[in-house]
Scaffold this active site. Structure first.
Site, PDB file in Angstrom:
ATOM      1  N   ASN A 264     -22.687 -25.488  -3.379  1.00 26.87           N
ATOM      2  CA  ASN A 264     -22.546 -24.587  -4.507  1.00 26.87           C
ATOM      3  C   ASN A 264     -21.337 -25.026  -5.338  1.00 26.87           C
ATOM      4  OD1 ASN A 264     -22.799 -22.395  -6.224  1.00 26.87           O
ATOM      5  ND2 ASN A 264     -21.651 -21.029  -4.897  1.00 26.87           N
TER       6      ASN A 264
ATOM      7  N   ILE B 198     -27.530 -14.297  -5.618  1.00 28.52           N
ATOM      8  CA  ILE B 198     -27.224 -14.288  -4.194  1.00 28.52           C
ATOM      9  C   ILE B 198     -28.500 -14.632  -3.432  1.00 28.52           C
ATOM     10  CG2 ILE B 198     -26.503 -12.881  -2.234  1.00 28.52           C
ATOM     11  CD1 ILE B 198     -24.870 -11.206  -4.242  1.00 28.52           C
ATOM     12  N   LEU B 199     -28.429 -15.691  -2.659  1.00 21.05           N
ATOM     13  CA  LEU B 199     -29.574 -16.095  -1.855  1.00 21.05           C
ATOM     14  C   LEU B 199     -29.542 -15.355  -0.522  1.00 21.05           C
ATOM     15  CD1 LEU B 199     -29.433 -19.918  -2.555  1.00 21.05           C
ATOM     16  CD2 LEU B 199     -31.132 -18.315  -3.412  1.00 21.05           C
TER      17      LEU B 199
ATOM     18  N   HIS C  25     -18.786 -24.230  -8.056  1.00 22.58           N
ATOM     19  CA  HIS C  25     -18.265 -23.015  -8.681  1.00 22.58           C
ATOM     20  C   HIS C  25     -17.546 -23.389  -9.976  1.00 22.58           C
ATOM     21  CE1 HIS C  25     -16.227 -19.187  -9.129  1.00 22.58           C
ATOM     22  NE2 HIS C  25     -17.086 -18.718  -8.254  1.00 22.58           N
TER      23      HIS C  25
ATOM     24  N   MET D 108     -25.893 -18.333 -10.071  1.00 20.08           N
ATOM     25  CA  MET D 108     -25.469 -16.950 -10.310  1.00 20.08           C
ATOM     26  C   MET D 108     -26.370 -15.896  -9.661  1.00 20.08           C
ATOM     27  SD  MET D 108     -22.729 -17.567 -12.002  1.00 20.08           S
ATOM     28  CE  MET D 108     -22.204 -16.030 -12.695  1.00 20.08           C
TER      29      MET D 108
END
Length: 75
Positions: free
Chosen positions: A48, A33-34, A50, A31
């Site tokens: 990832n 943002i990289l 989801h 949760m």
């Protein structure tokens, strides 16, 4: 960690990943943002997961929504 101050925490994470010789990353409920910089270090090696089942079950609590629809006969 805060998106505005993400560089320092990301550097700590990268340091730990390197120290432990991590080759692949699996994100499950992260949760956050990289940054592109972080992603580029593990390009093609990040998965990832989801929590939603798109397009019908968007967002969080997906499994609860599915069970409610099964119970109501509208799956």
């Amino acid at each position: 960690f805060s998106y505005k101050q993400q560089q320092r925490p990301e550097l700590k994470i990268l340091k730990e990943l390197k120290k432990n010789k991590i080759k692949f990353i699996m994100l499950a409920g992260f949760m956050k943002i990289l940054s592109k910089r972080f992603i580029n270090k593990f390009e093609g090696k990040i998965v990832n997961i989801h929590p939603s089942l798109l397009p019908k079950y968007k967002g969080l609590h997906t499994h609860k929504k599915v069970l409610i629809n099964i119970k109501q006969g509208s799956l």
